[in-house]
Design a protein around this motif. Structure first.
Motif, mmCIF file in Angstrom:
data_model
loop_
_atom_site.group_PDB
_atom_site.id
_atom_site.type_symbol
_atom_site.label_atom_id
_atom_site.label_comp_id
_atom_site.label_asym_id
_atom_site.label_seq_id
_atom_site.Cartn_x
_atom_site.Cartn_y
_atom_site.Cartn_z
ATOM 1 N N SER A 134 -4.865 -9.801 26.402
ATOM 2 C CA SER A 134 -5.518 -11.018 26.894
ATOM 3 C C SER A 134 -5.657 -10.993 28.402
ATOM 4 N N ALA A 135 -4.605 -10.552 29.092
ATOM 5 C CA ALA A 135 -4.662 -10.449 30.556
ATOM 6 C C ALA A 135 -5.700 -9.409 30.980
ATOM 7 N N GLY A 136 -5.751 -8.287 30.256
ATOM 8 C CA GLY A 136 -6.732 -7.262 30.574
ATOM 9 C C GLY A 136 -8.157 -7.733 30.360
ATOM 10 N N SER A 137 -8.377 -8.518 29.307
ATOM 11 C CA SER A 137 -9.730 -9.018 29.047
ATOM 12 C C SER A 137 -10.165 -10.013 30.106
ATOM 13 N N VAL A 138 -9.251 -10.839 30.574
ATOM 14 C CA VAL A 138 -9.577 -11.784 31.645
ATOM 15 C C VAL A 138 -9.964 -11.028 32.912
ATOM 16 N N ALA A 139 -9.202 -9.988 33.230
ATOM 17 C CA ALA A 139 -9.521 -9.174 34.406
ATOM 18 C C ALA A 139 -10.870 -8.484 34.247
ATOM 19 N N GLY A 140 -11.143 -7.988 33.039
ATOM 20 C CA GLY A 140 -12.417 -7.319 32.800
ATOM 21 C C GLY A 140 -13.605 -8.249 32.947
ATOM 22 N N ILE A 141 -13.431 -9.497 32.552
ATOM 23 C CA ILE A 141 -14.509 -10.483 32.688
ATOM 24 C C ILE A 141 -14.681 -10.913 34.142
ATOM 25 N N ALA A 142 -13.570 -11.037 34.864
ATOM 26 C CA ALA A 142 -13.603 -11.592 36.213
ATOM 27 C C ALA A 142 -14.177 -10.617 37.245
ATOM 28 N N VAL A 143 -13.905 -9.330 37.090
ATOM 29 C CA VAL A 143 -14.329 -8.359 38.108
ATOM 30 C C VAL A 143 -15.820 -8.049 37.923
ATOM 31 N N PRO A 144 -16.636 -8.181 38.979
ATOM 32 C CA PRO A 144 -18.076 -7.898 38.867
ATOM 33 C C PRO A 144 -18.340 -6.438 38.519
ATOM 34 N N ASN A 145 -19.472 -6.204 37.860
ATOM 35 C CA ASN A 145 -19.814 -4.850 37.428
ATOM 36 C C ASN A 145 -19.935 -3.876 38.601
ATOM 37 N N PHE A 146 -20.522 -4.345 39.703
ATOM 38 C CA PHE A 146 -20.736 -3.419 40.818
ATOM 39 C C PHE A 146 -19.419 -3.019 41.480
ATOM 40 N N VAL A 147 -18.418 -3.912 41.434
ATOM 41 C CA VAL A 147 -17.102 -3.559 41.966
ATOM 42 C C VAL A 147 -16.469 -2.487 41.078
ATOM 43 N N VAL A 148 -16.573 -2.676 39.759
ATOM 44 C CA VAL A 148 -16.068 -1.671 38.823
ATOM 45 C C VAL A 148 -16.787 -0.344 39.046
ATOM 46 N N ALA A 149 -18.098 -0.393 39.266
ATOM 47 C CA ALA A 149 -18.878 0.827 39.476
ATOM 48 C C ALA A 149 -18.390 1.580 40.717
ATOM 49 N N ILE A 150 -18.174 0.857 41.803
ATOM 50 C CA ILE A 150 -17.720 1.498 43.043
ATOM 51 C C ILE A 150 -16.334 2.108 42.870
ATOM 52 N N LEU A 151 -15.444 1.395 42.172
ATOM 53 C CA LEU A 151 -14.097 1.921 41.931
ATOM 54 C C LEU A 151 -14.147 3.175 41.055
ATOM 55 N N LEU A 152 -14.996 3.161 40.046
ATOM 56 C CA LEU A 152 -15.133 4.333 39.176
ATOM 57 C C LEU A 152 -15.676 5.536 39.944
ATOM 58 N N ILE A 153 -16.644 5.305 40.805
ATOM 59 C CA ILE A 153 -17.193 6.396 41.618
ATOM 60 C C ILE A 153 -16.128 6.951 42.559
ATOM 61 N N ALA A 154 -15.386 6.039 43.203
ATOM 62 C CA ALA A 154 -14.346 6.476 44.141
ATOM 63 C C ALA A 154 -13.281 7.326 43.455
ATOM 64 N N LEU A 155 -12.929 6.955 42.221
ATOM 65 C CA LEU A 155 -11.860 7.669 41.527
ATOM 66 C C LEU A 155 -12.356 8.951 40.855
ATOM 67 N N PHE A 156 -13.357 8.811 39.968
ATOM 68 C CA PHE A 156 -13.737 9.938 39.123
ATOM 69 C C PHE A 156 -14.753 10.876 39.764
ATOM 70 N N ALA A 157 -15.545 10.380 40.728
ATOM 71 C CA ALA A 157 -16.551 11.231 41.357
ATOM 72 C C ALA A 157 -16.096 11.770 42.716
ATOM 73 N N VAL A 158 -15.429 10.918 43.503
ATOM 74 C CA VAL A 158 -15.037 11.330 44.855
ATOM 75 C C VAL A 158 -13.661 11.991 44.865
ATOM 76 N N GLN A 159 -12.667 11.311 44.281
ATOM 77 C CA GLN A 159 -11.295 11.836 44.327
ATOM 78 C C GLN A 159 -11.076 12.968 43.320
#
Length: 315
Positions: A134-159
């Motif tokens: 439930s806590a994870g789903s709330v976080a998933g709904i609250a965080v904007p898609n573009f923020v998730v996109a930038i974090l994913l790029i930073a982790l899986f593409a850059v790092q």
């Protein structure tokens, strides 16, 4: 019965499409900027600009331009892009296929993850796993898609350098390369949708599992797996299908930022390019197409609900 209902809904949707067409044309008419200036550049003379505006019909009265454009729409002709000099329907066909591929992949991932997590949370109601999901789903709904996109790029593409940060390869061209290029944008889009589906699925499952007929089935000695899969799940899917349908419509119409972030040549990027070049005919075609897709998705959602739960079939 369902066919009659589908026809009624399609007929009812026609006024919506007409209203959207009028509003889109009006909004595009007041967009600042001169398409002739964009095409010819700042060095163009006044005479050259006036000649091009006449050729493009930009000096015609609003009703004349709308009548010409809408008459073409009724014939299946969305006009020709001023900037790209190509039929708008052809451009949308190519770019729309890219956006649909992205949206369908993201929706498929979200449905599988969301339904599984929702069912698991309902079966573990009020336990630590339920609270964590439930806590994870709330976080998933609250965080904007573009923020998730930038974090994913930073982790899986850059790092980690596991996946490319930009680009798109169609599945029918190279499936392996397509999966690599789609992995991050699909994840960025699917997280919020999966969270919404999971929350709705959990609530529906909890309600169904507490119903009298499920308790009676348990008293008769019906196995837990059979109770959940055959009886609880189909009845809990009704409200969840609405979330899935609305979410898919949002994915198709709301991939603009994700496509820009990941450099994907889809409808969202096409919309941005149309605004940048003041390509009014292209923008009108894109907006009308997006609206038509959303209306179609909502119709299919209603039909899917009626198919899953025969009690709500329309007369």
């Amino acid at each position: 019965m369902l066919l009659i209902y589908a026809v009624r809904r399609l007929v009812a949707a026609l006024p919506v499409l007409v209203i959207v067409a009028v509003l889109t044309f009006l909004l595009m008419s007041i967009v600042p900027g001169d398409p002739a200036r964009v095409l010819l550049g700042d060095s163009a003379s006044t005479e050259q600009l006036a000649r091009l505006r006449t050729e493009l019909g930009l000096d015609d009265p609003w009703l004349v331009r709308f009548g010409s454009w809408f008459g073409g729409v009724l014939r299946g002709d969305l006009g020709e892009s001023v900037f790209l000099s190509e039929p708008v329907s052809s451009i949308i066909g190519k770019r729309g296929l890219v956006s649909l591929t992205l949206a369908i992949a993201a929706e498929a991932v979200a449905i599988v993850i969301g339904i599984v997590l929702g069912v698991v949370a309902a079966l573990r109601r009020d336990r630590w796993l339920d609270r964590m999901l439930s806590a994870g789903s709330v976080a998933g709904i609250a965080v904007p898609n573009f923020v998730v996109a930038i974090l994913l790029i930073a982790l899986f593409a850059v790092q980690l350098r596991w996946l490319p940060a930009t680009g798109f390869v169609a599945p029918w061209d190279d499936l392996g390369a397509s999966i690599r290029t789609l992995a991050l944008p699909v994840a960025a889009l699917a997280i919020k949708q999966a969270a919404l589906i999971a929350r709705m699925m959990r609530g529906s499952m909890v309600e169904v599992l507490s119903s009298e007929y499920l308790l009676a089935a348990r008293a008769r000695g019906l196995g837990r797996v059979r109770r959940v899969v055959r009886h609880a799940l189909p009845n809990a899917l009704g409200p969840t299908i609405t979330v899935i349908g609305v979410g898919f419509g949002s994915l198709v119409t709301g991939t603009v930022i994700i496509e820009v972030v990941f450099g994907i040549p889809g409808m969202g990027q096409l919309l941005i390019d149309g605004v940048r070049t003041r390509d009014i005919v292209l923008l009108q075609g894109v907006m009308l197409t997006i609206t038509a897709i959303y209306v179609l998705v909502m119709l299919l959602t209603d039909l899917a609900q009626a198919w899953v739960n025969p009690r709500i079939k329309p007369n």
